[in-house]
Design a protein around this motif. Structure first.
Motif, PDB file in Angstrom:
ATOM      1  N   PHE A  86      53.486  18.610  32.671  1.00  0.00           N
ATOM      2  CA  PHE A  86      54.045  19.156  33.904  1.00  0.00           C
ATOM      3  C   PHE A  86      54.996  18.140  34.510  1.00  0.00           C
ATOM      4  N   SER A  87      56.139  18.612  34.960  1.00  0.00           N
ATOM      5  CA  SER A  87      57.082  17.728  35.638  1.00  0.00           C
ATOM      6  C   SER A  87      57.681  18.453  36.838  1.00  0.00           C
ATOM      7  N   ARG A  88      58.123  17.678  37.778  1.00  0.00           N
ATOM      8  CA  ARG A  88      58.651  18.242  39.024  1.00  0.00           C
ATOM      9  C   ARG A  88      60.012  17.647  39.321  1.00  0.00           C
ATOM     10  N   VAL A  89      60.930  18.500  39.735  1.00  0.00           N
ATOM     11  CA  VAL A  89      62.261  18.063  40.155  1.00  0.00           C
ATOM     12  C   VAL A  89      62.430  18.464  41.610  1.00  0.00           C
ATOM     13  N   GLN A  90      62.595  17.484  42.483  1.00  0.00           N
ATOM     14  CA  GLN A  90      62.860  17.772  43.886  1.00  0.00           C
ATOM     15  C   GLN A  90      64.372  17.849  44.055  1.00  0.00           C
ATOM     16  N   PHE A  91      64.889  19.052  44.181  1.00  0.00           N
ATOM     17  CA  PHE A  91      66.338  19.237  44.261  1.00  0.00           C
ATOM     18  C   PHE A  91      66.835  18.825  45.645  1.00  0.00           C
TER      19      PHE A  91
END
Length: 326
Positions: A86-91
């Motif tokens: 799982f990975s997260r990108v905070q735009f």
């Protein structure tokens, strides 16, 4: 007496890639994921089910709503329920495309460039507040979402399997956000809105979160290999010619009654979502009810209308009412 043909248990002996599971096994798997997520998300059972069917139907999900209704928490709960990377990108407005896809970095020891993968190289990727980044950065996801690969500096790299993007966007602050490119919106299998909880649901939510948040203790109920096998099972669900023709007529109606109608990518997504819906109901074949259940969230965001008082959902509602099931 021992059963000579016991039902496979998704929690033991994970299958290998390319293997399929029994329909009833996948049905139970979906129930397990939905119940697990319900320990965190209160009152959005339909939305949770839609995200699970998108995950099994090889699709991506766009969650749009006002801040604070649980969009990000829903995505995190789904990811925690499945033991995948799982990975997260905070735009943000200053985010660059390479911050998403990865970049080549010069290694002083080897005197060579080495590729440092970006967060898009995950099984489940959370794109949080995706509309806060400019279109150029948003476009970094186009190839990944459609072809499950990323091309940087002339080299193409495959993304892990499964690969699903769950993106959130706020429906407020229009002066501080960017409109998503239509080509990107069309790559999302489903667009969902959560809405506010009713008073009883909100009271239960408050009772669960006054101490430790329930997501902190949420554990996975399945693994990557089982999820891949479940997706393979969904892809084998039968879609008879009359059902395919029904979908074609729905798409034709939108093209005749809107500025931009449903694309062929949209009809493919609808069939894949309907296949997953059939499996959650214990069937190995799609029926028109599966199409009608999925049509609003799969097709509505792919339609552009000229009128302010009529949106894509209204066009789909008309299509479902007027297009006959033959």
């Amino acid at each position: 007496m021992t059963d000579a043909n016991p039902t496979p248990d998704a929690s033991t002996d994970p299958p290998t890639d390319g293997e399929t599971l029994r329909i009833d096994t996948v049905e139970r798997l979906c129930d397990d994921i939905e119940r697990n997520v319900a320990d965190v998300i209160v009152g959005h059972d339909d939305a949770v089910e839609h995200v699970v069917t998108a995950l099994l139907g090889r699709g991506h999900v766009l969650l749009e709503d006002v801040p604070g209704v649980g969009k990000t928490m829903l995505a995190r709960s789904i990811a925690r329920s499945v033991d995948c990377s799982f990975s997260r990108v905070q735009f943000t407005p200053d985010l660059l495309p390479t911050d998403v896809t990865g970049v080549n970095v010069f290694n002083q020891k080897t005197r060579e460039f080495e590729f440092q993968p970006g967060p898009v190289f995950g099984n489940i990727v959370l794109g949080d507040e995706i509309n806060r980044a400019p279109p150029k950065t948003q476009a970094a996801l186009l190839e990944a979402m459609e072809e499950e690969q990323v091309t940087t500096d002339g080299r193409t790299r495959e993304l892990p399997t499964p690969f699903t993007v769950i993106a959130t966007q706020n429906a407020v602050e229009p002066n501080r956000t960017y409109e998503l490119p239509f080509a990107e919106v069309d790559r999302f299998m489903k667009k969902l809105r959560l809405g506010y909880p009713d008073p009883d649901e909100e009271a239960e939510l408050l009772g669960r979160t006054v101490g430790d948040h329930p997501i902190d203790s949420l554990e996975a109920v399945t693994d990557r290999e089982t999820l891949v096998a479940a997706r393979e099972t969904v892809s084998t669900v039968q879609v008879a010619e009359p059902v395919r023709e029904y979908v074609t007529r729905l798409a034709a109606y939108t093209r005749e009654n809107a500025h931009i109608g449903v694309s062929p990518r949209g009809t493919i997504s609808l069939l894949r979502a309907a296949q997953a819906r059939a499996v959650t109901n214990g069937r190995e074949y799609v029926i028109p009810d599966d199409i009608e259940t999925e049509a609003r969230v799969v097709l509505g965001h792919r339609i552009k209308t000229n009128g302010r008082d009529r949106d894509g959902i209204a066009v789909i509602e008309d299509a479902l009412e007027r297009v006959p099931v033959e």
